[in-house]
Design a protein around this motif. Structure first.
Motif, short mmCIF file in Angstrom:
data_model
loop_
_atom_site.label_atom_id
_atom_site.label_comp_id
_atom_site.label_asym_id
_atom_site.label_seq_id
_atom_site.Cartn_x
_atom_site.Cartn_y
_atom_site.Cartn_z
N GLU A 258 0.84 -1.20 0.00
CA GLU A 258 0.00 0.00 0.00
C GLU A 258 0.88 1.25 0.00
OE1 GLU A 258 -3.51 0.31 2.54
OE2 GLU A 258 -3.23 -1.81 3.07
N VAL A 259 0.97 1.91 -1.14
CA VAL A 259 1.74 3.15 -1.25
C VAL A 259 0.79 4.32 -0.99
CG1 VAL A 259 3.14 4.63 -2.75
CG2 VAL A 259 3.38 2.14 -2.88
N VAL A 260 1.03 5.04 0.08
CA VAL A 260 0.16 6.17 0.46
C VAL A 260 0.52 7.40 -0.36
CG1 VAL A 260 -0.44 7.75 2.35
CG2 VAL A 260 -0.26 5.30 2.78
N LEU A 261 1.83 7.68 -0.49
CA LEU A 261 2.28 8.85 -1.24
C LEU A 261 3.39 8.45 -2.20
CD1 LEU A 261 2.30 12.06 -1.55
CD2 LEU A 261 4.20 12.01 0.07
N GLU A 262 3.27 8.89 -3.44
CA GLU A 262 4.35 8.68 -4.40
C GLU A 262 4.63 10.00 -5.12
OE1 GLU A 262 5.79 5.75 -8.05
OE2 GLU A 262 3.73 5.58 -7.32
N LEU A 263 5.89 10.36 -5.20
CA LEU A 263 6.30 11.54 -5.96
C LEU A 263 7.08 11.06 -7.17
CD1 LEU A 263 7.58 14.03 -3.19
CD2 LEU A 263 5.25 13.57 -3.92
N ASN A 273 13.31 17.22 -9.55
CA ASN A 273 13.13 15.80 -9.92
C ASN A 273 13.17 14.84 -8.73
OD1 ASN A 273 13.08 16.54 -12.70
ND2 ASN A 273 15.31 16.66 -12.65
N ILE A 274 12.28 15.10 -7.76
CA ILE A 274 12.24 14.27 -6.56
C ILE A 274 11.34 13.06 -6.80
CG2 ILE A 274 11.64 14.19 -4.10
CD1 ILE A 274 13.96 16.12 -4.69
N ASN A 275 11.90 11.87 -6.49
CA ASN A 275 11.14 10.62 -6.59
C ASN A 275 11.18 9.92 -5.24
OD1 ASN A 275 10.48 10.09 -9.64
ND2 ASN A 275 12.57 10.91 -9.58
N LEU A 276 9.99 9.60 -4.71
CA LEU A 276 9.98 8.81 -3.46
C LEU A 276 8.65 8.09 -3.32
CD1 LEU A 276 8.06 10.23 -1.07
CD2 LEU A 276 10.00 11.73 -0.81
N LYS A 277 8.65 7.04 -2.50
CA LYS A 277 7.44 6.30 -2.16
C LYS A 277 7.36 6.19 -0.64
CE LYS A 277 6.87 3.33 -6.24
NZ LYS A 277 6.87 1.94 -6.75
N LEU A 278 6.17 6.42 -0.11
CA LEU A 278 5.92 6.26 1.32
C LEU A 278 4.78 5.27 1.49
CD1 LEU A 278 6.18 7.11 4.34
CD2 LEU A 278 4.63 9.01 3.83
N ILE A 313 1.10 11.53 -6.17
CA ILE A 313 -0.01 10.56 -6.13
C ILE A 313 -0.27 10.19 -4.68
CG2 ILE A 313 -0.76 8.25 -6.85
CD1 ILE A 313 1.33 8.78 -9.26
N PHE A 314 -1.50 10.42 -4.23
CA PHE A 314 -1.88 10.16 -2.84
C PHE A 314 -3.03 9.16 -2.84
CE2 PHE A 314 -4.18 11.56 1.13
CZ PHE A 314 -3.19 11.18 2.03
N ASN A 315 -2.79 8.00 -2.21
CA ASN A 315 -3.79 6.91 -2.20
C ASN A 315 -4.28 6.58 -3.61
OD1 ASN A 315 -3.79 6.34 0.54
ND2 ASN A 315 -5.27 7.95 1.00
N GLY A 316 -3.32 6.51 -4.56
CA GLY A 316 -3.66 6.07 -5.92
C GLY A 316 -4.20 7.15 -6.83
N LYS A 317 -4.45 8.35 -6.31
CA LYS A 317 -5.00 9.42 -7.15
C LYS A 317 -4.01 10.58 -7.24
CE LYS A 317 -9.81 8.51 -5.92
NZ LYS A 317 -10.95 8.99 -5.11
N GLU A 318 -3.88 11.14 -8.43
CA GLU A 318 -2.99 12.29 -8.59
C GLU A 318 -3.59 13.51 -7.87
OE1 GLU A 318 -0.41 14.82 -11.87
OE2 GLU A 318 -1.53 13.06 -12.53
N GLU A 447 -2.67 3.28 14.62
CA GLU A 447 -3.66 4.07 13.85
C GLU A 447 -3.51 3.86 12.35
OE1 GLU A 447 -5.73 6.48 15.36
OE2 GLU A 447 -4.97 6.31 17.40
N GLY A 448 -2.41 3.17 11.93
CA GLY A 448 -2.22 2.93 10.49
C GLY A 448 -1.86 4.18 9.69
N LYS A 449 -1.33 5.21 10.36
CA LYS A 449 -0.93 6.43 9.65
C LYS A 449 0.43 6.22 8.99
CE LYS A 449 -4.40 8.57 11.78
NZ LYS A 449 -5.67 8.75 11.08
N SER A 450 0.82 7.18 8.15
CA SER A 450 2.15 7.18 7.54
C SER A 450 2.82 8.49 7.88
CB SER A 450 2.04 7.02 6.02
OG SER A 450 1.33 5.83 5.72
#
Length: 502
Positions: A258-263, A273-278, A313-318, A447-450
């Motif tokens: 489950e990727v919550v945030l992707e840049l 040009n920042i790329n990361l996955k949380l 991209i946050f919870n699968g939506k841009e 709480e399942g937060k990120s």
């Protein structure tokens, strides 16, 4: 070192309506020594030093300066008796020059005209005495925070201060500025100036001080000789309990799928040009030197700065939040580095602060549901263990750790899914740090937060993160898994040095 005491506070008590801030506190400062004053936020350190400056009048007790006895001080009496305080928030005028600030309120005059040339000459001598290079004509607003602090120290010495009280002097400074400040402090000690040094950073206490006075809950606990004391002993004296681990343990709660945030190639606000996955349940650390672009990245994600290109991209939506309000509505929160300016609303109550993001949700025709407002505030006061006699207490009257908990309570009340912490424990004492770390662990574990955590404290970065991304000059220079963490590697990436594989 002479055994004569230049300052003695004897049995100082300070009462406010419904609160005893100081209970029978005694402090003794020798000539030419550095006495560290430590304790958790809310221990009474600030109230005690304000008794020395005349900003607070004790309810009872005595203040003895060089053998002269006083029941209370005034700012004028303190200055006349050689006492000066360097507060965290400097008492300077940004639009005036360094020389004019040095002589603020007591300008050199030629007849009735202010003699700027004479002030600049005297300022140059004062700076030279401290071996610091500051142009007396430079405007304060154009000086670094470190140099502004040096002007405050020079002002105190120029006014013939023999007792210097420094309140968290390293808090706003960069590493290089801290080193310069240490050199000045050690030079002043050699010249026979006595210093009370307040800091949460124990490594500074051990480097600079001769003795350490510990306070807890407004009371004197113990005075120790620095070289004969141990860190764990100090922590136990400060917090009244043993903190067996600096960083509380956390179970494996990361949901890799489950990727919550992707840049993706995000550029803007100085970053490139920042790329990361949380992932869900993860604490992702952001490392780097001051000015690396970490806060700038947080501002883009939170909608406080404009993204120029790339995808968020946050919870699968841009997403492309154009304001913090939009980000909050999406479920993104920011706990900023500067609590006083950008975090808590200091002039309003705990209850109002916690409910601030959800008033719209909990109001009917603009009328606030006061029963619900109180229930929500009470829930998060309990959950966050906020120490306060009342939910109507103004946030500015809370300690730094409790202010941080109020901000956290606010974002939990708003049901934020992603929480960005920018320097989560800056200016917070060691006991409150442990509580904040536990709260962060609970956020991801229960709480399942990120969490995206920016930290300049290397140990904190490695102790709390599941992974670390490092930035240098707005570029992402490295990514480290837990088993790859090392101070040397992080610093190499942070300085954009080349690291050979293997």
């Amino acid at each position: 070192m002479s055994e004569e005491y230049v300052l003695q506070l004897q049995h100082i008590r300070k009462e406010y309506p419904g609160v005893v801030a100081l209970k029978d506190v005694t402090l003794e400062l020798k000539k030419g020594e550095i006495l560290a004053l430590i304790g958790e936020n809310g221990a009474g350190k600030s109230t005690l030093i304000k008794c020395c400056s005349g900003a607070v009048i004790p309810t009872s007790g005595k203040i003895i300066v060089n053998g002269k006895e006083f029941t209370s001080m005034t700012p004028q009496l303190a200055a006349e008796n050689g006492i000066a305080i360097i507060y965290q928030e400097f008492n300077n005028v940004k639009e005036l020059s360094a020389a004019e600030n040095l002589f603020l309120g007591r300008p050199i005059r030629k007849g009735i005209v202010v003699d700027k040339k004479a002030m600049e000459e005297e300022a140059a001598k004062a700076f030279e005495q401290l071996r610091i290079k500051i142009d007396p004509k430079a405007l304060m607003k154009n000086l670094t925070v470190g140099y502004q602090q040096m002007v405050e120290i020079a002002k105190a010495i120029q006014q013939n201060a023999k007792i210097l009280i420094m309140d968290e002097p390293s808090a706003p400074l960069t590493s290089a500025e801290v080193e310069s400040m240490f050199m000045v402090v050690e030079r002043l000690r050699k010249e026979g100036i006595s210093i009370i040094y307040i800091s949460h950073r124990l490594e500074e206490i051990y480097r600079l001080s001769d003795r350490i006075l510990v306070m807890r809950d407004g009371e004197y606990v113990k005075t120790l000789i620095t070289k004969d004391s141990e860190v764990q002993e100090l922590i136990k004296l400060m917090v009244g309990r043993e903190l067996t681990e600096t960083y509380p343990p956390r179970g494996d709660c990361i949901k890799e799928d489950e990727v919550v945030l992707e840049l993706k190639d995000v550029t803007g606000n100085g970053d490139k040009n920042i790329n990361l996955k949380l992932h869900k349940g993860e604490i992702l650390g952001l490392g780097g030197l001051v000015g690396a672009g970490r806060t700038e990245l947080a501002e883009m994600i939170f909608g406080a700065a404009v993204k120029e290109s790339g995808q968020m991209i946050f919870n699968g939506k841009e997403i492309n939040p154009k304001s913090p309000r939009e980000a909050i509505d999406l479920g993104i929160a920011l706990v900023p580095e500067d609590r006083k300016r950008h975090g808590a609303m200091l002039g309003i109550s705990i209850k109002n602060n916690i409910n601030m993001p959800i008033y719209e949700r909990n109001s009917t025709l603009s009328v606030i549901n006061s029963k619900q407002e109180l229930e929500i505030a009470e829930k998060y006061r309990e959950n966050m263990a906020i120490k306060t006699p009342s939910l109507n207490q103004l946030v500015k009257n809370l300690s730094g750790g409790n202010q941080q908990k109020v901000i956290l309570g606010r974002w939990l009340a708003a049901d934020s899914e992603l929480i960005i912490f920018d320097e989560p424990t800056r200016g917070i004492d060691i006991g409150a740090k442990y509580e904040i770390y536990k709260l962060m662990n609970d956020l991801v574990e229960k709480e399942g937060k990120s969490i995206l955590m920016i930290s300049s404290e290397m140990e904190e970065l490695m102790g709390m993160s599941d992974r670390i991304m490092v930035l240098a000059e707005g570029n992402m220079t490295g990514e480290l898994e837990k088993d790859e963490f090392s101070q040397e590697t992080i610093m190499a990436y942070a300085s954009a040095a080349n690291i050979e594989e293997g």
